[in-house]
Design an enzyme around this catalytic site. Structure first.
Site, mmCIF file in Angstrom:
data_model
loop_
_atom_site.group_PDB
_atom_site.id
_atom_site.type_symbol
_atom_site.label_atom_id
_atom_site.label_comp_id
_atom_site.label_asym_id
_atom_site.label_seq_id
_atom_site.Cartn_x
_atom_site.Cartn_y
_atom_site.Cartn_z
ATOM 1 N N GLY A 5 -1.856 -9.230 5.546
ATOM 2 C CA GLY A 5 -2.108 -8.609 6.110
ATOM 3 C C GLY A 5 -3.235 -7.910 6.231
ATOM 4 N N ARG A 6 -2.957 -6.648 6.782
ATOM 5 C CA ARG A 6 -4.286 -5.596 7.174
ATOM 6 C C ARG A 6 -5.027 -5.384 5.902
ATOM 7 N NH1 ARG A 6 -0.169 -3.334 11.439
ATOM 8 N NH2 ARG A 6 1.502 -3.565 9.692
ATOM 9 N N ILE A 7 -4.114 -4.842 4.590
ATOM 10 C CA ILE A 7 -4.008 -4.186 4.116
ATOM 11 C C ILE A 7 -4.791 -5.940 2.884
ATOM 12 C CG2 ILE A 7 -3.895 -3.197 1.668
ATOM 13 C CD1 ILE A 7 -1.919 -1.459 2.571
ATOM 14 N N ARG A 50 4.299 -4.063 -4.291
ATOM 15 C CA ARG A 50 5.871 -3.383 -4.446
ATOM 16 C C ARG A 50 5.838 -3.827 -5.550
ATOM 17 N NH1 ARG A 50 5.215 0.310 -0.815
ATOM 18 N NH2 ARG A 50 6.412 0.388 -0.042
ATOM 19 N N GLU A 74 10.308 2.033 -10.357
ATOM 20 C CA GLU A 74 9.242 2.827 -10.620
ATOM 21 C C GLU A 74 10.713 4.485 -10.075
ATOM 22 O OE1 GLU A 74 6.257 1.863 -8.742
ATOM 23 O OE2 GLU A 74 7.107 3.101 -6.679
ATOM 24 N N HIS A 79 1.538 4.812 -8.403
ATOM 25 C CA HIS A 79 2.053 5.094 -6.999
ATOM 26 C C HIS A 79 0.698 5.663 -5.473
ATOM 27 C CE1 HIS A 79 5.081 2.472 -3.796
ATOM 28 N NE2 HIS A 79 3.524 3.124 -3.914
HETATM 29 C C1 8YV Z 1 3.420 5.405 -0.717
HETATM 30 C C2 8YV Z 1 3.551 3.285 0.011
HETATM 31 O O1 8YV Z 1 2.751 6.793 -0.865
HETATM 32 O O2 8YV Z 1 2.968 3.576 2.371
HETATM 33 C C3 8YV Z 1 3.640 2.339 1.768
HETATM 34 O O3 8YV Z 1 3.737 1.661 1.744
HETATM 35 O O4 8YV Z 1 3.666 2.300 -0.689
HETATM 36 C C4 8YV Z 1 2.440 4.463 0.234
HETATM 37 O O5 8YV Z 1 1.188 4.520 0.503
HETATM 38 C C5 8YV Z 1 5.258 5.809 -0.546
HETATM 39 O O6 8YV Z 1 5.633 4.692 0.026
HETATM 40 C C6 8YV Z 1 5.797 6.810 0.025
HETATM 41 O O7 8YV Z 1 6.226 6.828 0.832
#
Ligand code: 8YV
Length: 333
Positions: A158-160, A242, A271, A289
């Site tokens: 995806g984008r990332i 995740r 987590e 995270h």
């Molecule tokens: C968040 C992330 O900081 O954007 C996401 O999906 O995993 C992180 O950037 C985290 O989920 C807190 O909301």
């Protein structure tokens, strides 16, 4: 006038400026202690609220929605939204939004940094130094895996994933292979020099596997013992997606037995608890995270979640048009 303002809940601590902006439109119950409220307390605080500003730590499911039929909008300060049952929200006409795009480059920077720290054994060697164990130079001291010119394998494009691939291909001369349900446009594949491969080939050829797939029932334990066994013993694995996408117990065992060289993990199953076996192996870089955690990006994420909440509840200049809604169809009804 303020008694006419809609009531909203901000479930975690957030920038004061963002809270102030929400207070221009809403009666806001905030969480100044930044506690992670247990589900029963979250539910109690949602009483009478039409909107909620969430993060990944709040679970919004069908039972909670049924307890709070007045709820109209759930605006998540994260791009991932596996904490929210989107179908249950849509079925009940509840608008859901996330925060894509604003975190792409920052998260890719971190993913690349974590992969490099893993390959080049940066934290392992720092612990050695801090422990006073550095008494002499040796030819193979903390010799790690090459990054430049090696094969970057991206799981989830995806984008990332694409932003990480771009860093690898254009910055470090890496060969990029990827696996994703859908293939990229040929033009993007050319720009990134990226080649689609099946999962088996991805695992087999990876020098550095970087995992960027969203979590779902389908991606649960996408990487477990069987997949780790297909990787090169010299390979590294980096997970910024995740917890739950990787079987952490199987990974810890593979690391301990050196069936892969090293891992970099920013996310964990269950987590903020971390599997104890991961804490006891040296060849893993562990971070709490923080992939999206630059000051500017966290502020942009919070602002975007607030923009969504304001617009979803019919306020502000974009009233009725939340910028990054996941189910905008509920507003059309
Ligand atoms: C968040 C992330 O900081 O954007 C996401 O999906 O995993 C992180 O950037 C985290 O989920 C807190 O909301």
């Amino acid at each position: 006038m303020s008694d006419k303002q809609p009531n909203v809940l901000v479930a975690r601590g957030v920038f004061p400026e963002v809270l102030a902006r929400l207070r221009e439109h809403f009666e806001v119950e905030a969480n100044p202690d930044d506690s992670v409220w247990p589900p029963a307390e979250l539910s109690r605080r949602l009483a009478g609220k039409v909107g909620v500003f969430t993060t990944g730590s709040e679970r919004i499911d069908a039972a909670l929605l049924d307890t709070h039929p007045q709820l109209r909008a759930v605006c998540n300060m994260a791009v991932g939204y596996n904490n929210i049952d989107l179908d249950a929200c849509t079925a009940r006409g509840v608008l859901v939004s996330n925060t894509p795009d604003v975190l792409t480059e920052t998260t890719a920077d971190f993913g690349f940094a974590l992969m490099m720290a893993t390959a080049r054994r940066i934290t392992e060697s720092e612990h050695f130094l801090r422990a006073g164990q550095w008494t002499k130079w040796s030819y193979d001291m903390f010799a790690g895996a090459e990054v430049h010119g090696s094969t970057l394998a991206v799981l989830g494009m995806g984008r990332i994933g694409q932003a990480i691939a771009r860093r690898g291909a254009l910055g470090f001369g890496m060969r990029v292979v990827y696996h994703n349900r859908s293939r990229l446009d040929a033009a993007i594949e050319r720009e990134l020099g990226a080649r689609w491969v099946d999962k088996a080939e991805l695992l087999r050829v990876a020098d550095h596997l970087v995992i960027v797939v969203p979590y779902s029932a389908q991606s649960h334990h996408l990487i477990g013992a069987a997949e780790l066994a297909q990787m090169k013993p010299s390979a590294t694995l980096t997970n910024i997606a995740r917890g739950g996408v990787v079987d952490d117990a199987a990974l810890a065992q593979a690391l301990r037995e050196r069936r892969i060289a090293a891992a970099g993990l920013d996310v964990f199953e269950g987590e903020p608890r971390v599997h104890p076996d991961l804490l006891s192996v040296p060849n893993v870089v562990l971070t709490p995270h923080i992939a999206s955690a630059s000051v500017a990006t966290r502020r942009a994420m919070a602002d975007l979640a607030a923009d969504n909440l304001i617009a979803a509840l019919g306020c502000g200049p974009a009233a009725g048009r939340p910028p990054t809604a996941l189910n905008p169809q509920v507003l059309a009804k």
